[in-house]
Design a protein around this motif. Structure first.
Motif, PDB file in Angstrom:
ATOM      1  N   TYR A 116     -52.085  -8.558  17.305  1.00  0.00           N
ATOM      2  CA  TYR A 116     -52.796  -9.855  16.450  1.00  0.00           C
ATOM      3  C   TYR A 116     -53.880  -9.366  15.510  1.00  0.00           C
ATOM      4  CZ  TYR A 116     -49.738 -13.108  18.848  1.00  0.00           C
ATOM      5  OH  TYR A 116     -48.547 -13.929  19.541  1.00  0.00           O
ATOM      6  N   LEU A 117     -54.790  -8.921  15.991  1.00  0.00           N
ATOM      7  CA  LEU A 117     -56.223  -8.718  15.320  1.00  0.00           C
ATOM      8  C   LEU A 117     -56.057  -7.770  14.375  1.00  0.00           C
ATOM      9  CD1 LEU A 117     -58.818  -9.035  18.327  1.00  0.00           C
ATOM     10  CD2 LEU A 117     -58.230 -10.770  16.763  1.00  0.00           C
ATOM     11  N   ALA A 118     -55.518  -6.664  14.551  1.00  0.00           N
ATOM     12  CA  ALA A 118     -55.406  -5.689  13.659  1.00  0.00           C
ATOM     13  C   ALA A 118     -54.458  -6.197  12.210  1.00  0.00           C
ATOM     14  CB  ALA A 118     -54.649  -4.512  13.949  1.00  0.00           C
ATOM     15  N   ASP A 119     -53.299  -6.831  12.617  1.00  0.00           N
ATOM     16  CA  ASP A 119     -52.948  -7.184  11.400  1.00  0.00           C
ATOM     17  C   ASP A 119     -53.550  -8.281  10.503  1.00  0.00           C
ATOM     18  OD1 ASP A 119     -50.759  -5.457  11.825  1.00  0.00           O
ATOM     19  OD2 ASP A 119     -49.323  -6.840  12.560  1.00  0.00           O
ATOM     20  N   ALA A 120     -53.925  -9.302  11.431  1.00  0.00           N
ATOM     21  CA  ALA A 120     -54.922 -10.374  10.760  1.00  0.00           C
ATOM     22  C   ALA A 120     -55.994  -9.992   9.920  1.00  0.00           C
ATOM     23  CB  ALA A 120     -55.104 -11.321  11.836  1.00  0.00           C
ATOM     24  N   ALA A 121     -56.639  -8.567  10.539  1.00  0.00           N
ATOM     25  CA  ALA A 121     -58.036  -8.186   9.756  1.00  0.00           C
ATOM     26  C   ALA A 121     -57.564  -7.808   8.563  1.00  0.00           C
ATOM     27  CB  ALA A 121     -58.598  -7.359  10.868  1.00  0.00           C
ATOM     28  N   VAL A 122     -56.207  -6.893   8.491  1.00  0.00           N
ATOM     29  CA  VAL A 122     -55.997  -6.461   7.082  1.00  0.00           C
ATOM     30  C   VAL A 122     -55.799  -7.446   6.174  1.00  0.00           C
ATOM     31  CG1 VAL A 122     -54.148  -4.981   6.194  1.00  0.00           C
ATOM     32  CG2 VAL A 122     -55.004  -4.291   8.231  1.00  0.00           C
ATOM     33  N   MET A 123     -54.958  -8.586   6.461  1.00  0.00           N
ATOM     34  CA  MET A 123     -54.936  -9.464   5.308  1.00  0.00           C
ATOM     35  C   MET A 123     -56.089 -10.299   5.115  1.00  0.00           C
ATOM     36  SD  MET A 123     -51.484  -9.258   5.108  1.00  0.00           S
ATOM     37  CE  MET A 123     -50.299  -8.179   6.365  1.00  0.00           C
ATOM     38  N   VAL A 124     -56.937 -10.532   6.088  1.00  0.00           N
ATOM     39  CA  VAL A 124     -58.437 -10.808   5.696  1.00  0.00           C
ATOM     40  C   VAL A 124     -59.033 -10.111   4.613  1.00  0.00           C
ATOM     41  CG1 VAL A 124     -60.373 -11.953   6.353  1.00  0.00           C
ATOM     42  CG2 VAL A 124     -58.459 -12.515   7.518  1.00  0.00           C
ATOM     43  N   GLY A 125     -59.100  -8.817   5.148  1.00  0.00           N
ATOM     44  CA  GLY A 125     -59.775  -7.832   4.361  1.00  0.00           C
ATOM     45  C   GLY A 125     -59.082  -7.489   3.081  1.00  0.00           C
ATOM     46  N   MET A 126     -58.062  -7.571   3.040  1.00  0.00           N
ATOM     47  CA  MET A 126     -57.304  -7.875   1.738  1.00  0.00           C
ATOM     48  C   MET A 126     -57.340  -8.729   0.566  1.00  0.00           C
ATOM     49  SD  MET A 126     -52.998  -8.150   1.111  1.00  0.00           S
ATOM     50  CE  MET A 126     -53.015  -9.854   1.675  1.00  0.00           C
ATOM     51  N   GLY A 127     -57.575 -10.106   1.203  1.00  0.00           N
ATOM     52  CA  GLY A 127     -57.998 -11.029   0.525  1.00  0.00           C
ATOM     53  C   GLY A 127     -59.405 -11.094  -0.130  1.00  0.00           C
ATOM     54  N   LEU A 128     -60.399 -10.630   0.716  1.00  0.00           N
ATOM     55  CA  LEU A 128     -61.843 -10.447   0.444  1.00  0.00           C
ATOM     56  C   LEU A 128     -61.916  -9.273  -0.538  1.00  0.00           C
ATOM     57  CD1 LEU A 128     -63.310 -10.749   3.820  1.00  0.00           C
ATOM     58  CD2 LEU A 128     -63.746 -12.210   2.005  1.00  0.00           C
ATOM     59  N   ARG A 129     -61.098  -8.171  -0.497  1.00  0.00           N
ATOM     60  CA  ARG A 129     -61.172  -6.920  -1.428  1.00  0.00           C
ATOM     61  C   ARG A 129     -60.773  -7.475  -2.916  1.00  0.00           C
ATOM     62  NH1 ARG A 129     -61.012  -1.633  -0.941  1.00  0.00           N
ATOM     63  NH2 ARG A 129     -59.862  -0.437  -2.448  1.00  0.00           N
ATOM     64  N   ALA A 130     -59.504  -8.506  -2.817  1.00  0.00           N
ATOM     65  CA  ALA A 130     -59.203  -9.070  -4.089  1.00  0.00           C
ATOM     66  C   ALA A 130     -59.832  -9.793  -4.857  1.00  0.00           C
ATOM     67  CB  ALA A 130     -57.675  -9.454  -3.850  1.00  0.00           C
ATOM     68  N   SER A 131     -60.692 -10.364  -3.918  1.00  0.00           N
ATOM     69  CA  SER A 131     -61.593 -11.525  -4.507  1.00  0.00           C
ATOM     70  C   SER A 131     -63.004 -11.197  -4.789  1.00  0.00           C
ATOM     71  CB  SER A 131     -61.958 -12.712  -3.527  1.00  0.00           C
ATOM     72  OG  SER A 131     -62.382 -12.299  -2.448  1.00  0.00           O
ATOM     73  N   GLU A 132     -63.274  -9.854  -4.561  1.00  0.00           N
ATOM     74  CA  GLU A 132     -64.445  -9.135  -4.599  1.00  0.00           C
ATOM     75  C   GLU A 132     -65.665  -9.984  -3.919  1.00  0.00           C
ATOM     76  OE1 GLU A 132     -64.658  -7.020  -9.066  1.00  0.00           O
ATOM     77  OE2 GLU A 132     -63.622  -8.848  -9.336  1.00  0.00           O
ATOM     78  N   LEU A 133     -65.234 -10.295  -2.765  1.00  0.00           N
ATOM     79  CA  LEU A 133     -66.090 -10.916  -1.748  1.00  0.00           C
ATOM     80  C   LEU A 133     -66.663 -12.315  -2.244  1.00  0.00           C
ATOM     81  CD1 LEU A 133     -68.367  -7.949  -0.544  1.00  0.00           C
ATOM     82  CD2 LEU A 133     -66.190  -8.682   0.081  1.00  0.00           C
ATOM     83  N   GLY A 134     -65.843 -12.956  -3.113  1.00  0.00           N
ATOM     84  CA  GLY A 134     -66.139 -14.230  -3.729  1.00  0.00           C
ATOM     85  C   GLY A 134     -65.283 -15.147  -3.116  1.00  0.00           C
ATOM     86  N   LEU A 135     -65.561 -16.444  -3.476  1.00  0.00           N
ATOM     87  CA  LEU A 135     -64.690 -17.555  -2.956  1.00  0.00           C
ATOM     88  C   LEU A 135     -63.592 -17.947  -4.065  1.00  0.00           C
ATOM     89  CD1 LEU A 135     -63.798 -19.430  -0.835  1.00  0.00           C
ATOM     90  CD2 LEU A 135     -65.626 -21.128  -1.917  1.00  0.00           C
ATOM     91  N   ASP A 136     -62.632 -17.318  -3.984  1.00  0.00           N
ATOM     92  CA  ASP A 136     -61.469 -17.736  -5.124  1.00  0.00           C
ATOM     93  C   ASP A 136     -60.227 -17.581  -4.488  1.00  0.00           C
ATOM     94  OD1 ASP A 136     -60.550 -15.059  -4.874  1.00  0.00           O
ATOM     95  OD2 ASP A 136     -61.484 -14.373  -6.880  1.00  0.00           O
ATOM     96  N   PRO A 137     -58.880 -17.931  -5.290  1.00  0.00           N
ATOM     97  CA  PRO A 137     -57.841 -18.114  -4.678  1.00  0.00           C
ATOM     98  C   PRO A 137     -57.311 -16.805  -4.123  1.00  0.00           C
ATOM     99  CG  PRO A 137     -57.887 -18.842  -7.147  1.00  0.00           C
ATOM    100  CD  PRO A 137     -59.122 -18.452  -6.793  1.00  0.00           C
ATOM    101  N   TYR A 138     -57.749 -15.430  -4.393  1.00  0.00           N
ATOM    102  CA  TYR A 138     -57.466 -14.375  -3.680  1.00  0.00           C
ATOM    103  C   TYR A 138     -57.927 -14.446  -2.266  1.00  0.00           C
ATOM    104  CZ  TYR A 138     -55.726 -13.227  -8.530  1.00  0.00           C
ATOM    105  OH  TYR A 138     -55.178 -13.058  -9.634  1.00  0.00           O
ATOM    106  N   LEU A 139     -58.951 -14.916  -2.085  1.00  0.00           N
ATOM    107  CA  LEU A 139     -59.554 -14.842  -0.551  1.00  0.00           C
ATOM    108  C   LEU A 139     -58.695 -16.004   0.089  1.00  0.00           C
ATOM    109  CD1 LEU A 139     -61.478 -14.410   1.679  1.00  0.00           C
ATOM    110  CD2 LEU A 139     -62.980 -16.178   0.615  1.00  0.00           C
ATOM    111  N   VAL A 140     -58.403 -17.128  -0.646  1.00  0.00           N
ATOM    112  CA  VAL A 140     -57.270 -18.020   0.323  1.00  0.00           C
ATOM    113  C   VAL A 140     -55.990 -17.461   0.529  1.00  0.00           C
ATOM    114  CG1 VAL A 140     -56.504 -20.296  -0.029  1.00  0.00           C
ATOM    115  CG2 VAL A 140     -58.829 -19.991  -1.001  1.00  0.00           C
TER     116      VAL A 140
END
Length: 253
Positions: A116-140
């Motif tokens: 559970y944690l591994a797959d979820a962590a990758v998805m969250v990391g993907m969103g943070l990476r795409a958003s460049e650590l900002g609050l935008d639609p890619y993080l969402v």
């Protein structure tokens, strides 16, 4: 203790049908079980328990997602390496347990929690990476993908909970086929496309490594952003389809 012979070890930890089961990942069949066999033989000469290996696996999976916060190729490469370590330890913990006959509910729990944690962590990391650590639609999108992945996994595990609470035995591989011939055909078609693989941290990290290479060539994060949106869309396409497939199958009958 003297080293166990590989053939002797293989006969115990890779019983007939193990590598051909639905639960076995393609990477395990392709290369990881050959490596894990040798790592397991080394681990048998130590006092490290199967549960301790599973705990290390859990941390490796989470670190795969954390690594994606590092910009550029370095983060993507490190994420793949941590995920491959996760897969290796996921093989080794079960192999050590089978050889030593050390089975416990705690081990099963830690193994499932790690998935559970591994797959979820990758998805969250993907969103943070795409958003460049900002609050935008890619993080969402990344957070939404993580929630969707958790729903996919939990809906499958809830089948075992429901059957156990009803006094039923564990569902067989054959019971996953929908009772409706039409739904069965749709399921076979979906399985042949293999889109569901992108909901898995192993495949997702490999895809994000490819996008990182493309991003490096382009000088921006276009490829990673496209992958983030695509994976999120696939996850949420599969969530209702997976639940319908479970209800329409014989798993809850």
């Amino acid at each position: 203790m003297p080293k166990v012979q590989l053939d002797e070890l293989r006969n115990v930890i890779h019983p007939p049908g193990k590598l051909d089961s639905r639960a076995e990942h393609w990477a395990g069949r392709l290369y990881m079980r050959a490596l894990s066999l040798r790592v397991t033989r080394l681990m048998l000469g130590t006092r490290v328990s199967a549960n301790q290996i599973t705990t290390a696996m859990l941390f490796a999976g989470v670190l795969s997602g954390v690594a994606l916060l590092l910009p550029g190729l370095a983060g993507a490469v490190l994420s793949v390496l941590f995920m491959q370590l996760y897969l290796l330890l996921d093989c080794v913990d079960g192999e050590v347990a089978r050889w030593r006959k050390q089975f416990s509910p705690l081990g099963v729990y830690l193994d499932r929690l790690g998935a559970y944690l591994a797959d979820a962590a990758v998805m969250v990391g993907m969103g943070l990476r795409a958003s460049e650590l900002g609050l935008d639609p890619y993080l969402v999108a990344g957070l939404a993908a993580a929630i969707g992945v958790l729903l996919l996994k939990s809906s499958s595990d809830l089948v075992h909970v429901a059957r156990s609470d009803s006094g039923m035995q564990k569902a067989t591989d054959q019971s996953v086929v929908p009772r409706s011939s039409g739904l069965a055909r749709v399921r076979r078609l979906a399985s042949s496309v293999q889109l569901h693989r992108l909901c898995n941290g192993i495949e997702a990290t490999l895809l994000l490594l490819v996008t990182a290479i493309v991003d490096t060539a382009l000088g921006d994060l276009t490829a990673t952003k496209i992958a983030t949106v695509a994976i999120t869309a696939i996850v949420w396409l599969l969530v209702p389809a997976h639940i319908v497939s479970i209800v329409a199958s014989s798993r809850l009958k």
